[in-house]
Enzyme design. Structure first.
Site, PDB file in Angstrom:
ATOM      1  N   LYS A 121      60.471  68.413  57.957  1.00 19.49           N
ATOM      2  CA  LYS A 121      59.045  69.180  57.669  1.00 19.49           C
ATOM      3  C   LYS A 121      59.245  70.217  57.832  1.00 19.49           C
ATOM      4  O   LYS A 121      57.712  71.211  57.361  1.00 19.49           O
ATOM      5  CB  LYS A 121      58.367  68.251  59.064  1.00 19.49           C
ATOM      6  CG  LYS A 121      57.789  66.267  59.308  1.00 19.49           C
ATOM      7  CD  LYS A 121      56.706  65.923  60.280  1.00 19.49           C
ATOM      8  CE  LYS A 121      56.624  65.342  59.977  1.00 19.49           C
ATOM      9  NZ  LYS A 121      55.692  64.249  60.827  1.00 19.49           N
ATOM     10  N   ARG A 170      58.821  58.198  49.476  1.00 22.51           N
ATOM     11  CA  ARG A 170      59.255  56.009  49.506  1.00 22.51           C
ATOM     12  C   ARG A 170      57.357  55.443  49.214  1.00 22.51           C
ATOM     13  O   ARG A 170      56.598  56.701  48.976  1.00 22.51           O
ATOM     14  CB  ARG A 170      58.989  55.584  51.185  1.00 22.51           C
ATOM     15  CG  ARG A 170      58.461  56.646  52.197  1.00 22.51           C
ATOM     16  CD  ARG A 170      58.533  54.995  53.526  1.00 22.51           C
ATOM     17  NE  ARG A 170      57.206  55.863  54.955  1.00 22.51           N
ATOM     18  CZ  ARG A 170      56.582  55.648  54.583  1.00 22.51           C
ATOM     19  NH1 ARG A 170      56.000  55.004  54.288  1.00 22.51           N
ATOM     20  NH2 ARG A 170      56.205  56.393  56.039  1.00 22.51           N
ATOM     21  N   HIS A 201      47.687  57.880  66.345  1.00 27.60           N
ATOM     22  CA  HIS A 201      47.939  58.421  65.044  1.00 27.60           C
ATOM     23  C   HIS A 201      49.133  57.399  64.096  1.00 27.60           C
ATOM     24  O   HIS A 201      49.938  57.821  62.929  1.00 27.60           O
ATOM     25  CB  HIS A 201      49.162  59.873  65.777  1.00 27.60           C
ATOM     26  CG  HIS A 201      49.239  60.690  66.179  1.00 27.60           C
ATOM     27  ND1 HIS A 201      47.680  61.656  65.941  1.00 27.60           N
ATOM     28  CD2 HIS A 201      49.241  61.113  67.976  1.00 27.60           C
ATOM     29  CE1 HIS A 201      47.575  62.820  67.266  1.00 27.60           C
ATOM     30  NE2 HIS A 201      48.806  62.256  68.015  1.00 27.60           N
ATOM     31  N   GLU A 223      52.023  73.074  65.662  1.00 21.32           N
ATOM     32  CA  GLU A 223      50.854  73.611  64.901  1.00 21.32           C
ATOM     33  C   GLU A 223      49.739  74.151  65.379  1.00 21.32           C
ATOM     34  O   GLU A 223      49.476  73.156  66.281  1.00 21.32           O
ATOM     35  CB  GLU A 223      50.469  72.012  63.936  1.00 21.32           C
ATOM     36  CG  GLU A 223      51.678  72.565  62.878  1.00 21.32           C
ATOM     37  CD  GLU A 223      51.133  71.476  61.401  1.00 21.32           C
ATOM     38  OE1 GLU A 223      52.106  71.528  60.427  1.00 21.32           O
ATOM     39  OE2 GLU A 223      50.251  70.532  61.809  1.00 21.32           O
TER      40      GLU A 223
END
Length: 517
Positions: free
Chosen positions: A118, A300, A237, A202
């Site tokens: 990431k 994917r 999430h 973040e």
């Protein structure tokens, strides 16, 4: 051009069935793999051939690269489709497939490694000129370093696993007091799920929408996006309901987000089907005032790909296979059209009335919905034993309509028709959501579902008349079960050398209890 004739599906359940169906449409042979727990699974029955991998635990079967490659070699497969989950985003597995002379149906191992990190994916987005959520420039090595970045960014913040996905290794942090324990828990969870405990920090975008763009890219430099999917309905999430188009994305914003997704794909050298995910800020209903931020690339096929297929008529699995063969995309961006509205409900073998506890077990009765605009991708049949060892997703129910209200109406009808006897499912949850005025009006964000569940636990129960009907069906099933158990065990109820005392006592107790029903 690489010719593919026999594809091993390195997965199980409904996605394995989905890929097998695409193989049949294309006139290709399919190879299923299975663990001992999946010996009677639908994907095993549907495939051209099937090969046992090993015991039930995924680490000894579906995640065992050596066993999967051996099955590919023994079956004579020339390609591997990973589905999603398990080895789907494992760059080392894709590399091993290539080394074994197998075509991996997905992006290259190098690209998969790059976008799967990431932190590196954020750098790709920045080079492509796509805005990212403000955060640490790399992994934070300790809770103390995370605290320093949190002070710079300002609370609330979000810890995320570098190698993460599916909500694993994520923690929302509202104050400095929560940071140390959140860091420890997130790192431990990330290590367990991905073998990589690194985290980054973040700035938390409050009350965002989660909107993703589906892309296709071939080896000849052709890239298209197929529009967005709205994925804001999440529990812890994890997405549970998706729809397309998003209720708050207009043509201008769609074009901006699509261009951003393709710019990232070009910068990364991405090929195959993929998804670029964004957070959409400002929930005022006016798309022109919204800001979007890159989150990650899913290298994917997505669980929710059927929503895009319903709108575009493009078979994404068939497109993946064609790209893997080295073919050019048969369309360009101006050729892509989308029609109507589609909604997908991810139906899990979980009990909403018991805090979503897993609900494995045998399916004694099944009625799958049908009619106009309804598609059910599932691995279910009457008599099937839903195993306890794997993800509890058992069905993806999709409803299409000419607009959002008609898609909602069809989904309500399909959920009413859908009957699964023997296990608990999340169907009641979706019945609740689709009757909620805020969902119907399109007023929701990523926190909507958790808030709904926290404030309205009672609402996810079955309606009274449905509850009565289910009890009646269960009573009938128990009566049949009692009769069969009595016939099967009668010769041994007196005790036999081959039956343990614990099993003998348990069967006597069970039969005695059932007899009182």
């Amino acid at each position: 051009m690489r010719s593919i004739r026999r594809i091993l599906i390195a997965n199980r359940g409904e996605i394995a069935v989905r890929v097998i169906r695409a193989c049949r449409d294309l006139g290709l042979e399919s190879v299923a793999v299975y663990s001992d727990a999946d010996r009677e699974a639908l994907h095993v029955r549907y495939a051209t051939s099937a090969h046992r991998l090993g015991p039930a635990p995924a680490t000894e079967s579906y995640l065992d690269v050596e066993r999967v490659l051996r099955a590919a070699r023994d079956s004579g497969a020339d390609a591997v489709h990973p589905g999603y989950g398990f080895l789907a985003e494992n760059a080392a597995f894709a590399r091993d497939c290539a080394a074994a002379g197998l075509t991996f149906i997905g992006p290259s191992p190098e690209v998969m490694s790059t976008v799967g990190d990431k932190n590196e994916a954020r750098r790709i987005a920045e080079r492509a000129g796509v805005p990212t959520v403000p955060g640490s420039p790399g992994p934070v090595e300790s809770a103390a370093e995370a605290a320093e970045w949190a002070d710079k960014l300002g609370f609330p913040v979000m810890l995320k696993a570098i190698a993460g996905g599916g909500g694993k290794g994520m923690r929302r942090i509202m104050t400095a007091d929560e940071l140390e324990s959140a860091f420890r828990l997130a790192s431990s969870e990330a290590t367990s799920a991905f073998g990589d405990g690194r985290l980054y920090l973040e700035k938390l975008i409050e009350a965002p929408r989660h909107v993703e763009i589906q892309i296709l890219a071939d080896e000849h430099g052709n890239r298209v996006h197929l529009g967005e999917r709205e994925c804001s309905l999440q529990r812890r999430h994890q997405k549970v309901l998706e729809e397309a188009p998003s209720p708050i994305v207009d043509d201008e914003l769609r074009a901006q987000m699509g261009s951003a997704a393709l710019a990232i794909a070009q910068e990364a050298g991405y090929t195959s089907a993929g998804t670029v995910e964004f957070l959409l800020a400002d929930g005022d209903g006016h798309s022109g005032s919204k800001s979007f931020y890159f989150i990650e690339v899913n290298a994917r096929l997505q669980v929710e790909h059927a929503v895009t297929e319903a709108l575009t008529g493009i078979d994404l699995v068939a497109a993946q296979i064609a790209i893997a063969e080295g073919r050019e995309l048969p369309f360009r961006q101006e050729d892509i059209t989308r029609r109507g509205h589609a909604i997908e409900c991810r139906i899990y073998a979980e009990d909403p009335s018991n805090n979503f506890a897993p609900a494995p077990g045998r399916i004694h009765g099944l009625r799958i919905p049908g009619g106009p605009g309804i598609r059910d991708d599932s691995s279910l049949y009457e008599g099937y034993e839903v195993p306890v060892h794997y993800d509890p997703l058992i069905s993806k129910l999709v409803a299409w309509g000419h607009d959002r209200p008609s898609a909602i109406a069809r989904m309500r009808r399909a959920l009413e028709e859908y009957k699964v006897v023997g296990i608990a499912t999340t169907i009641p949850l979706f019945q609740r959501v689709l009757s909620d005025p805020d969902f119907v009006a399109g007023r929701f964000d990523t926190g909507y579902l958790d808030q709904l569940l926290a404030t309205d636990r009672e609402a996810v129960d079955l309606p009274r008349e449905e509850e009565i009907a289910d009890v009646a069906r269960l009573a009938a099933a128990l009566r049949t079960f009692l009769a069969s158990e009595q016939r099967a065990f009668a010769p041994r109820l007196g005790g036999s050398a081959s039956m343990s005392a614990w099993k003998h006592a348990g069967r006597l107790a069970a039969l005695g209890g059932l007899a009182k029903c």
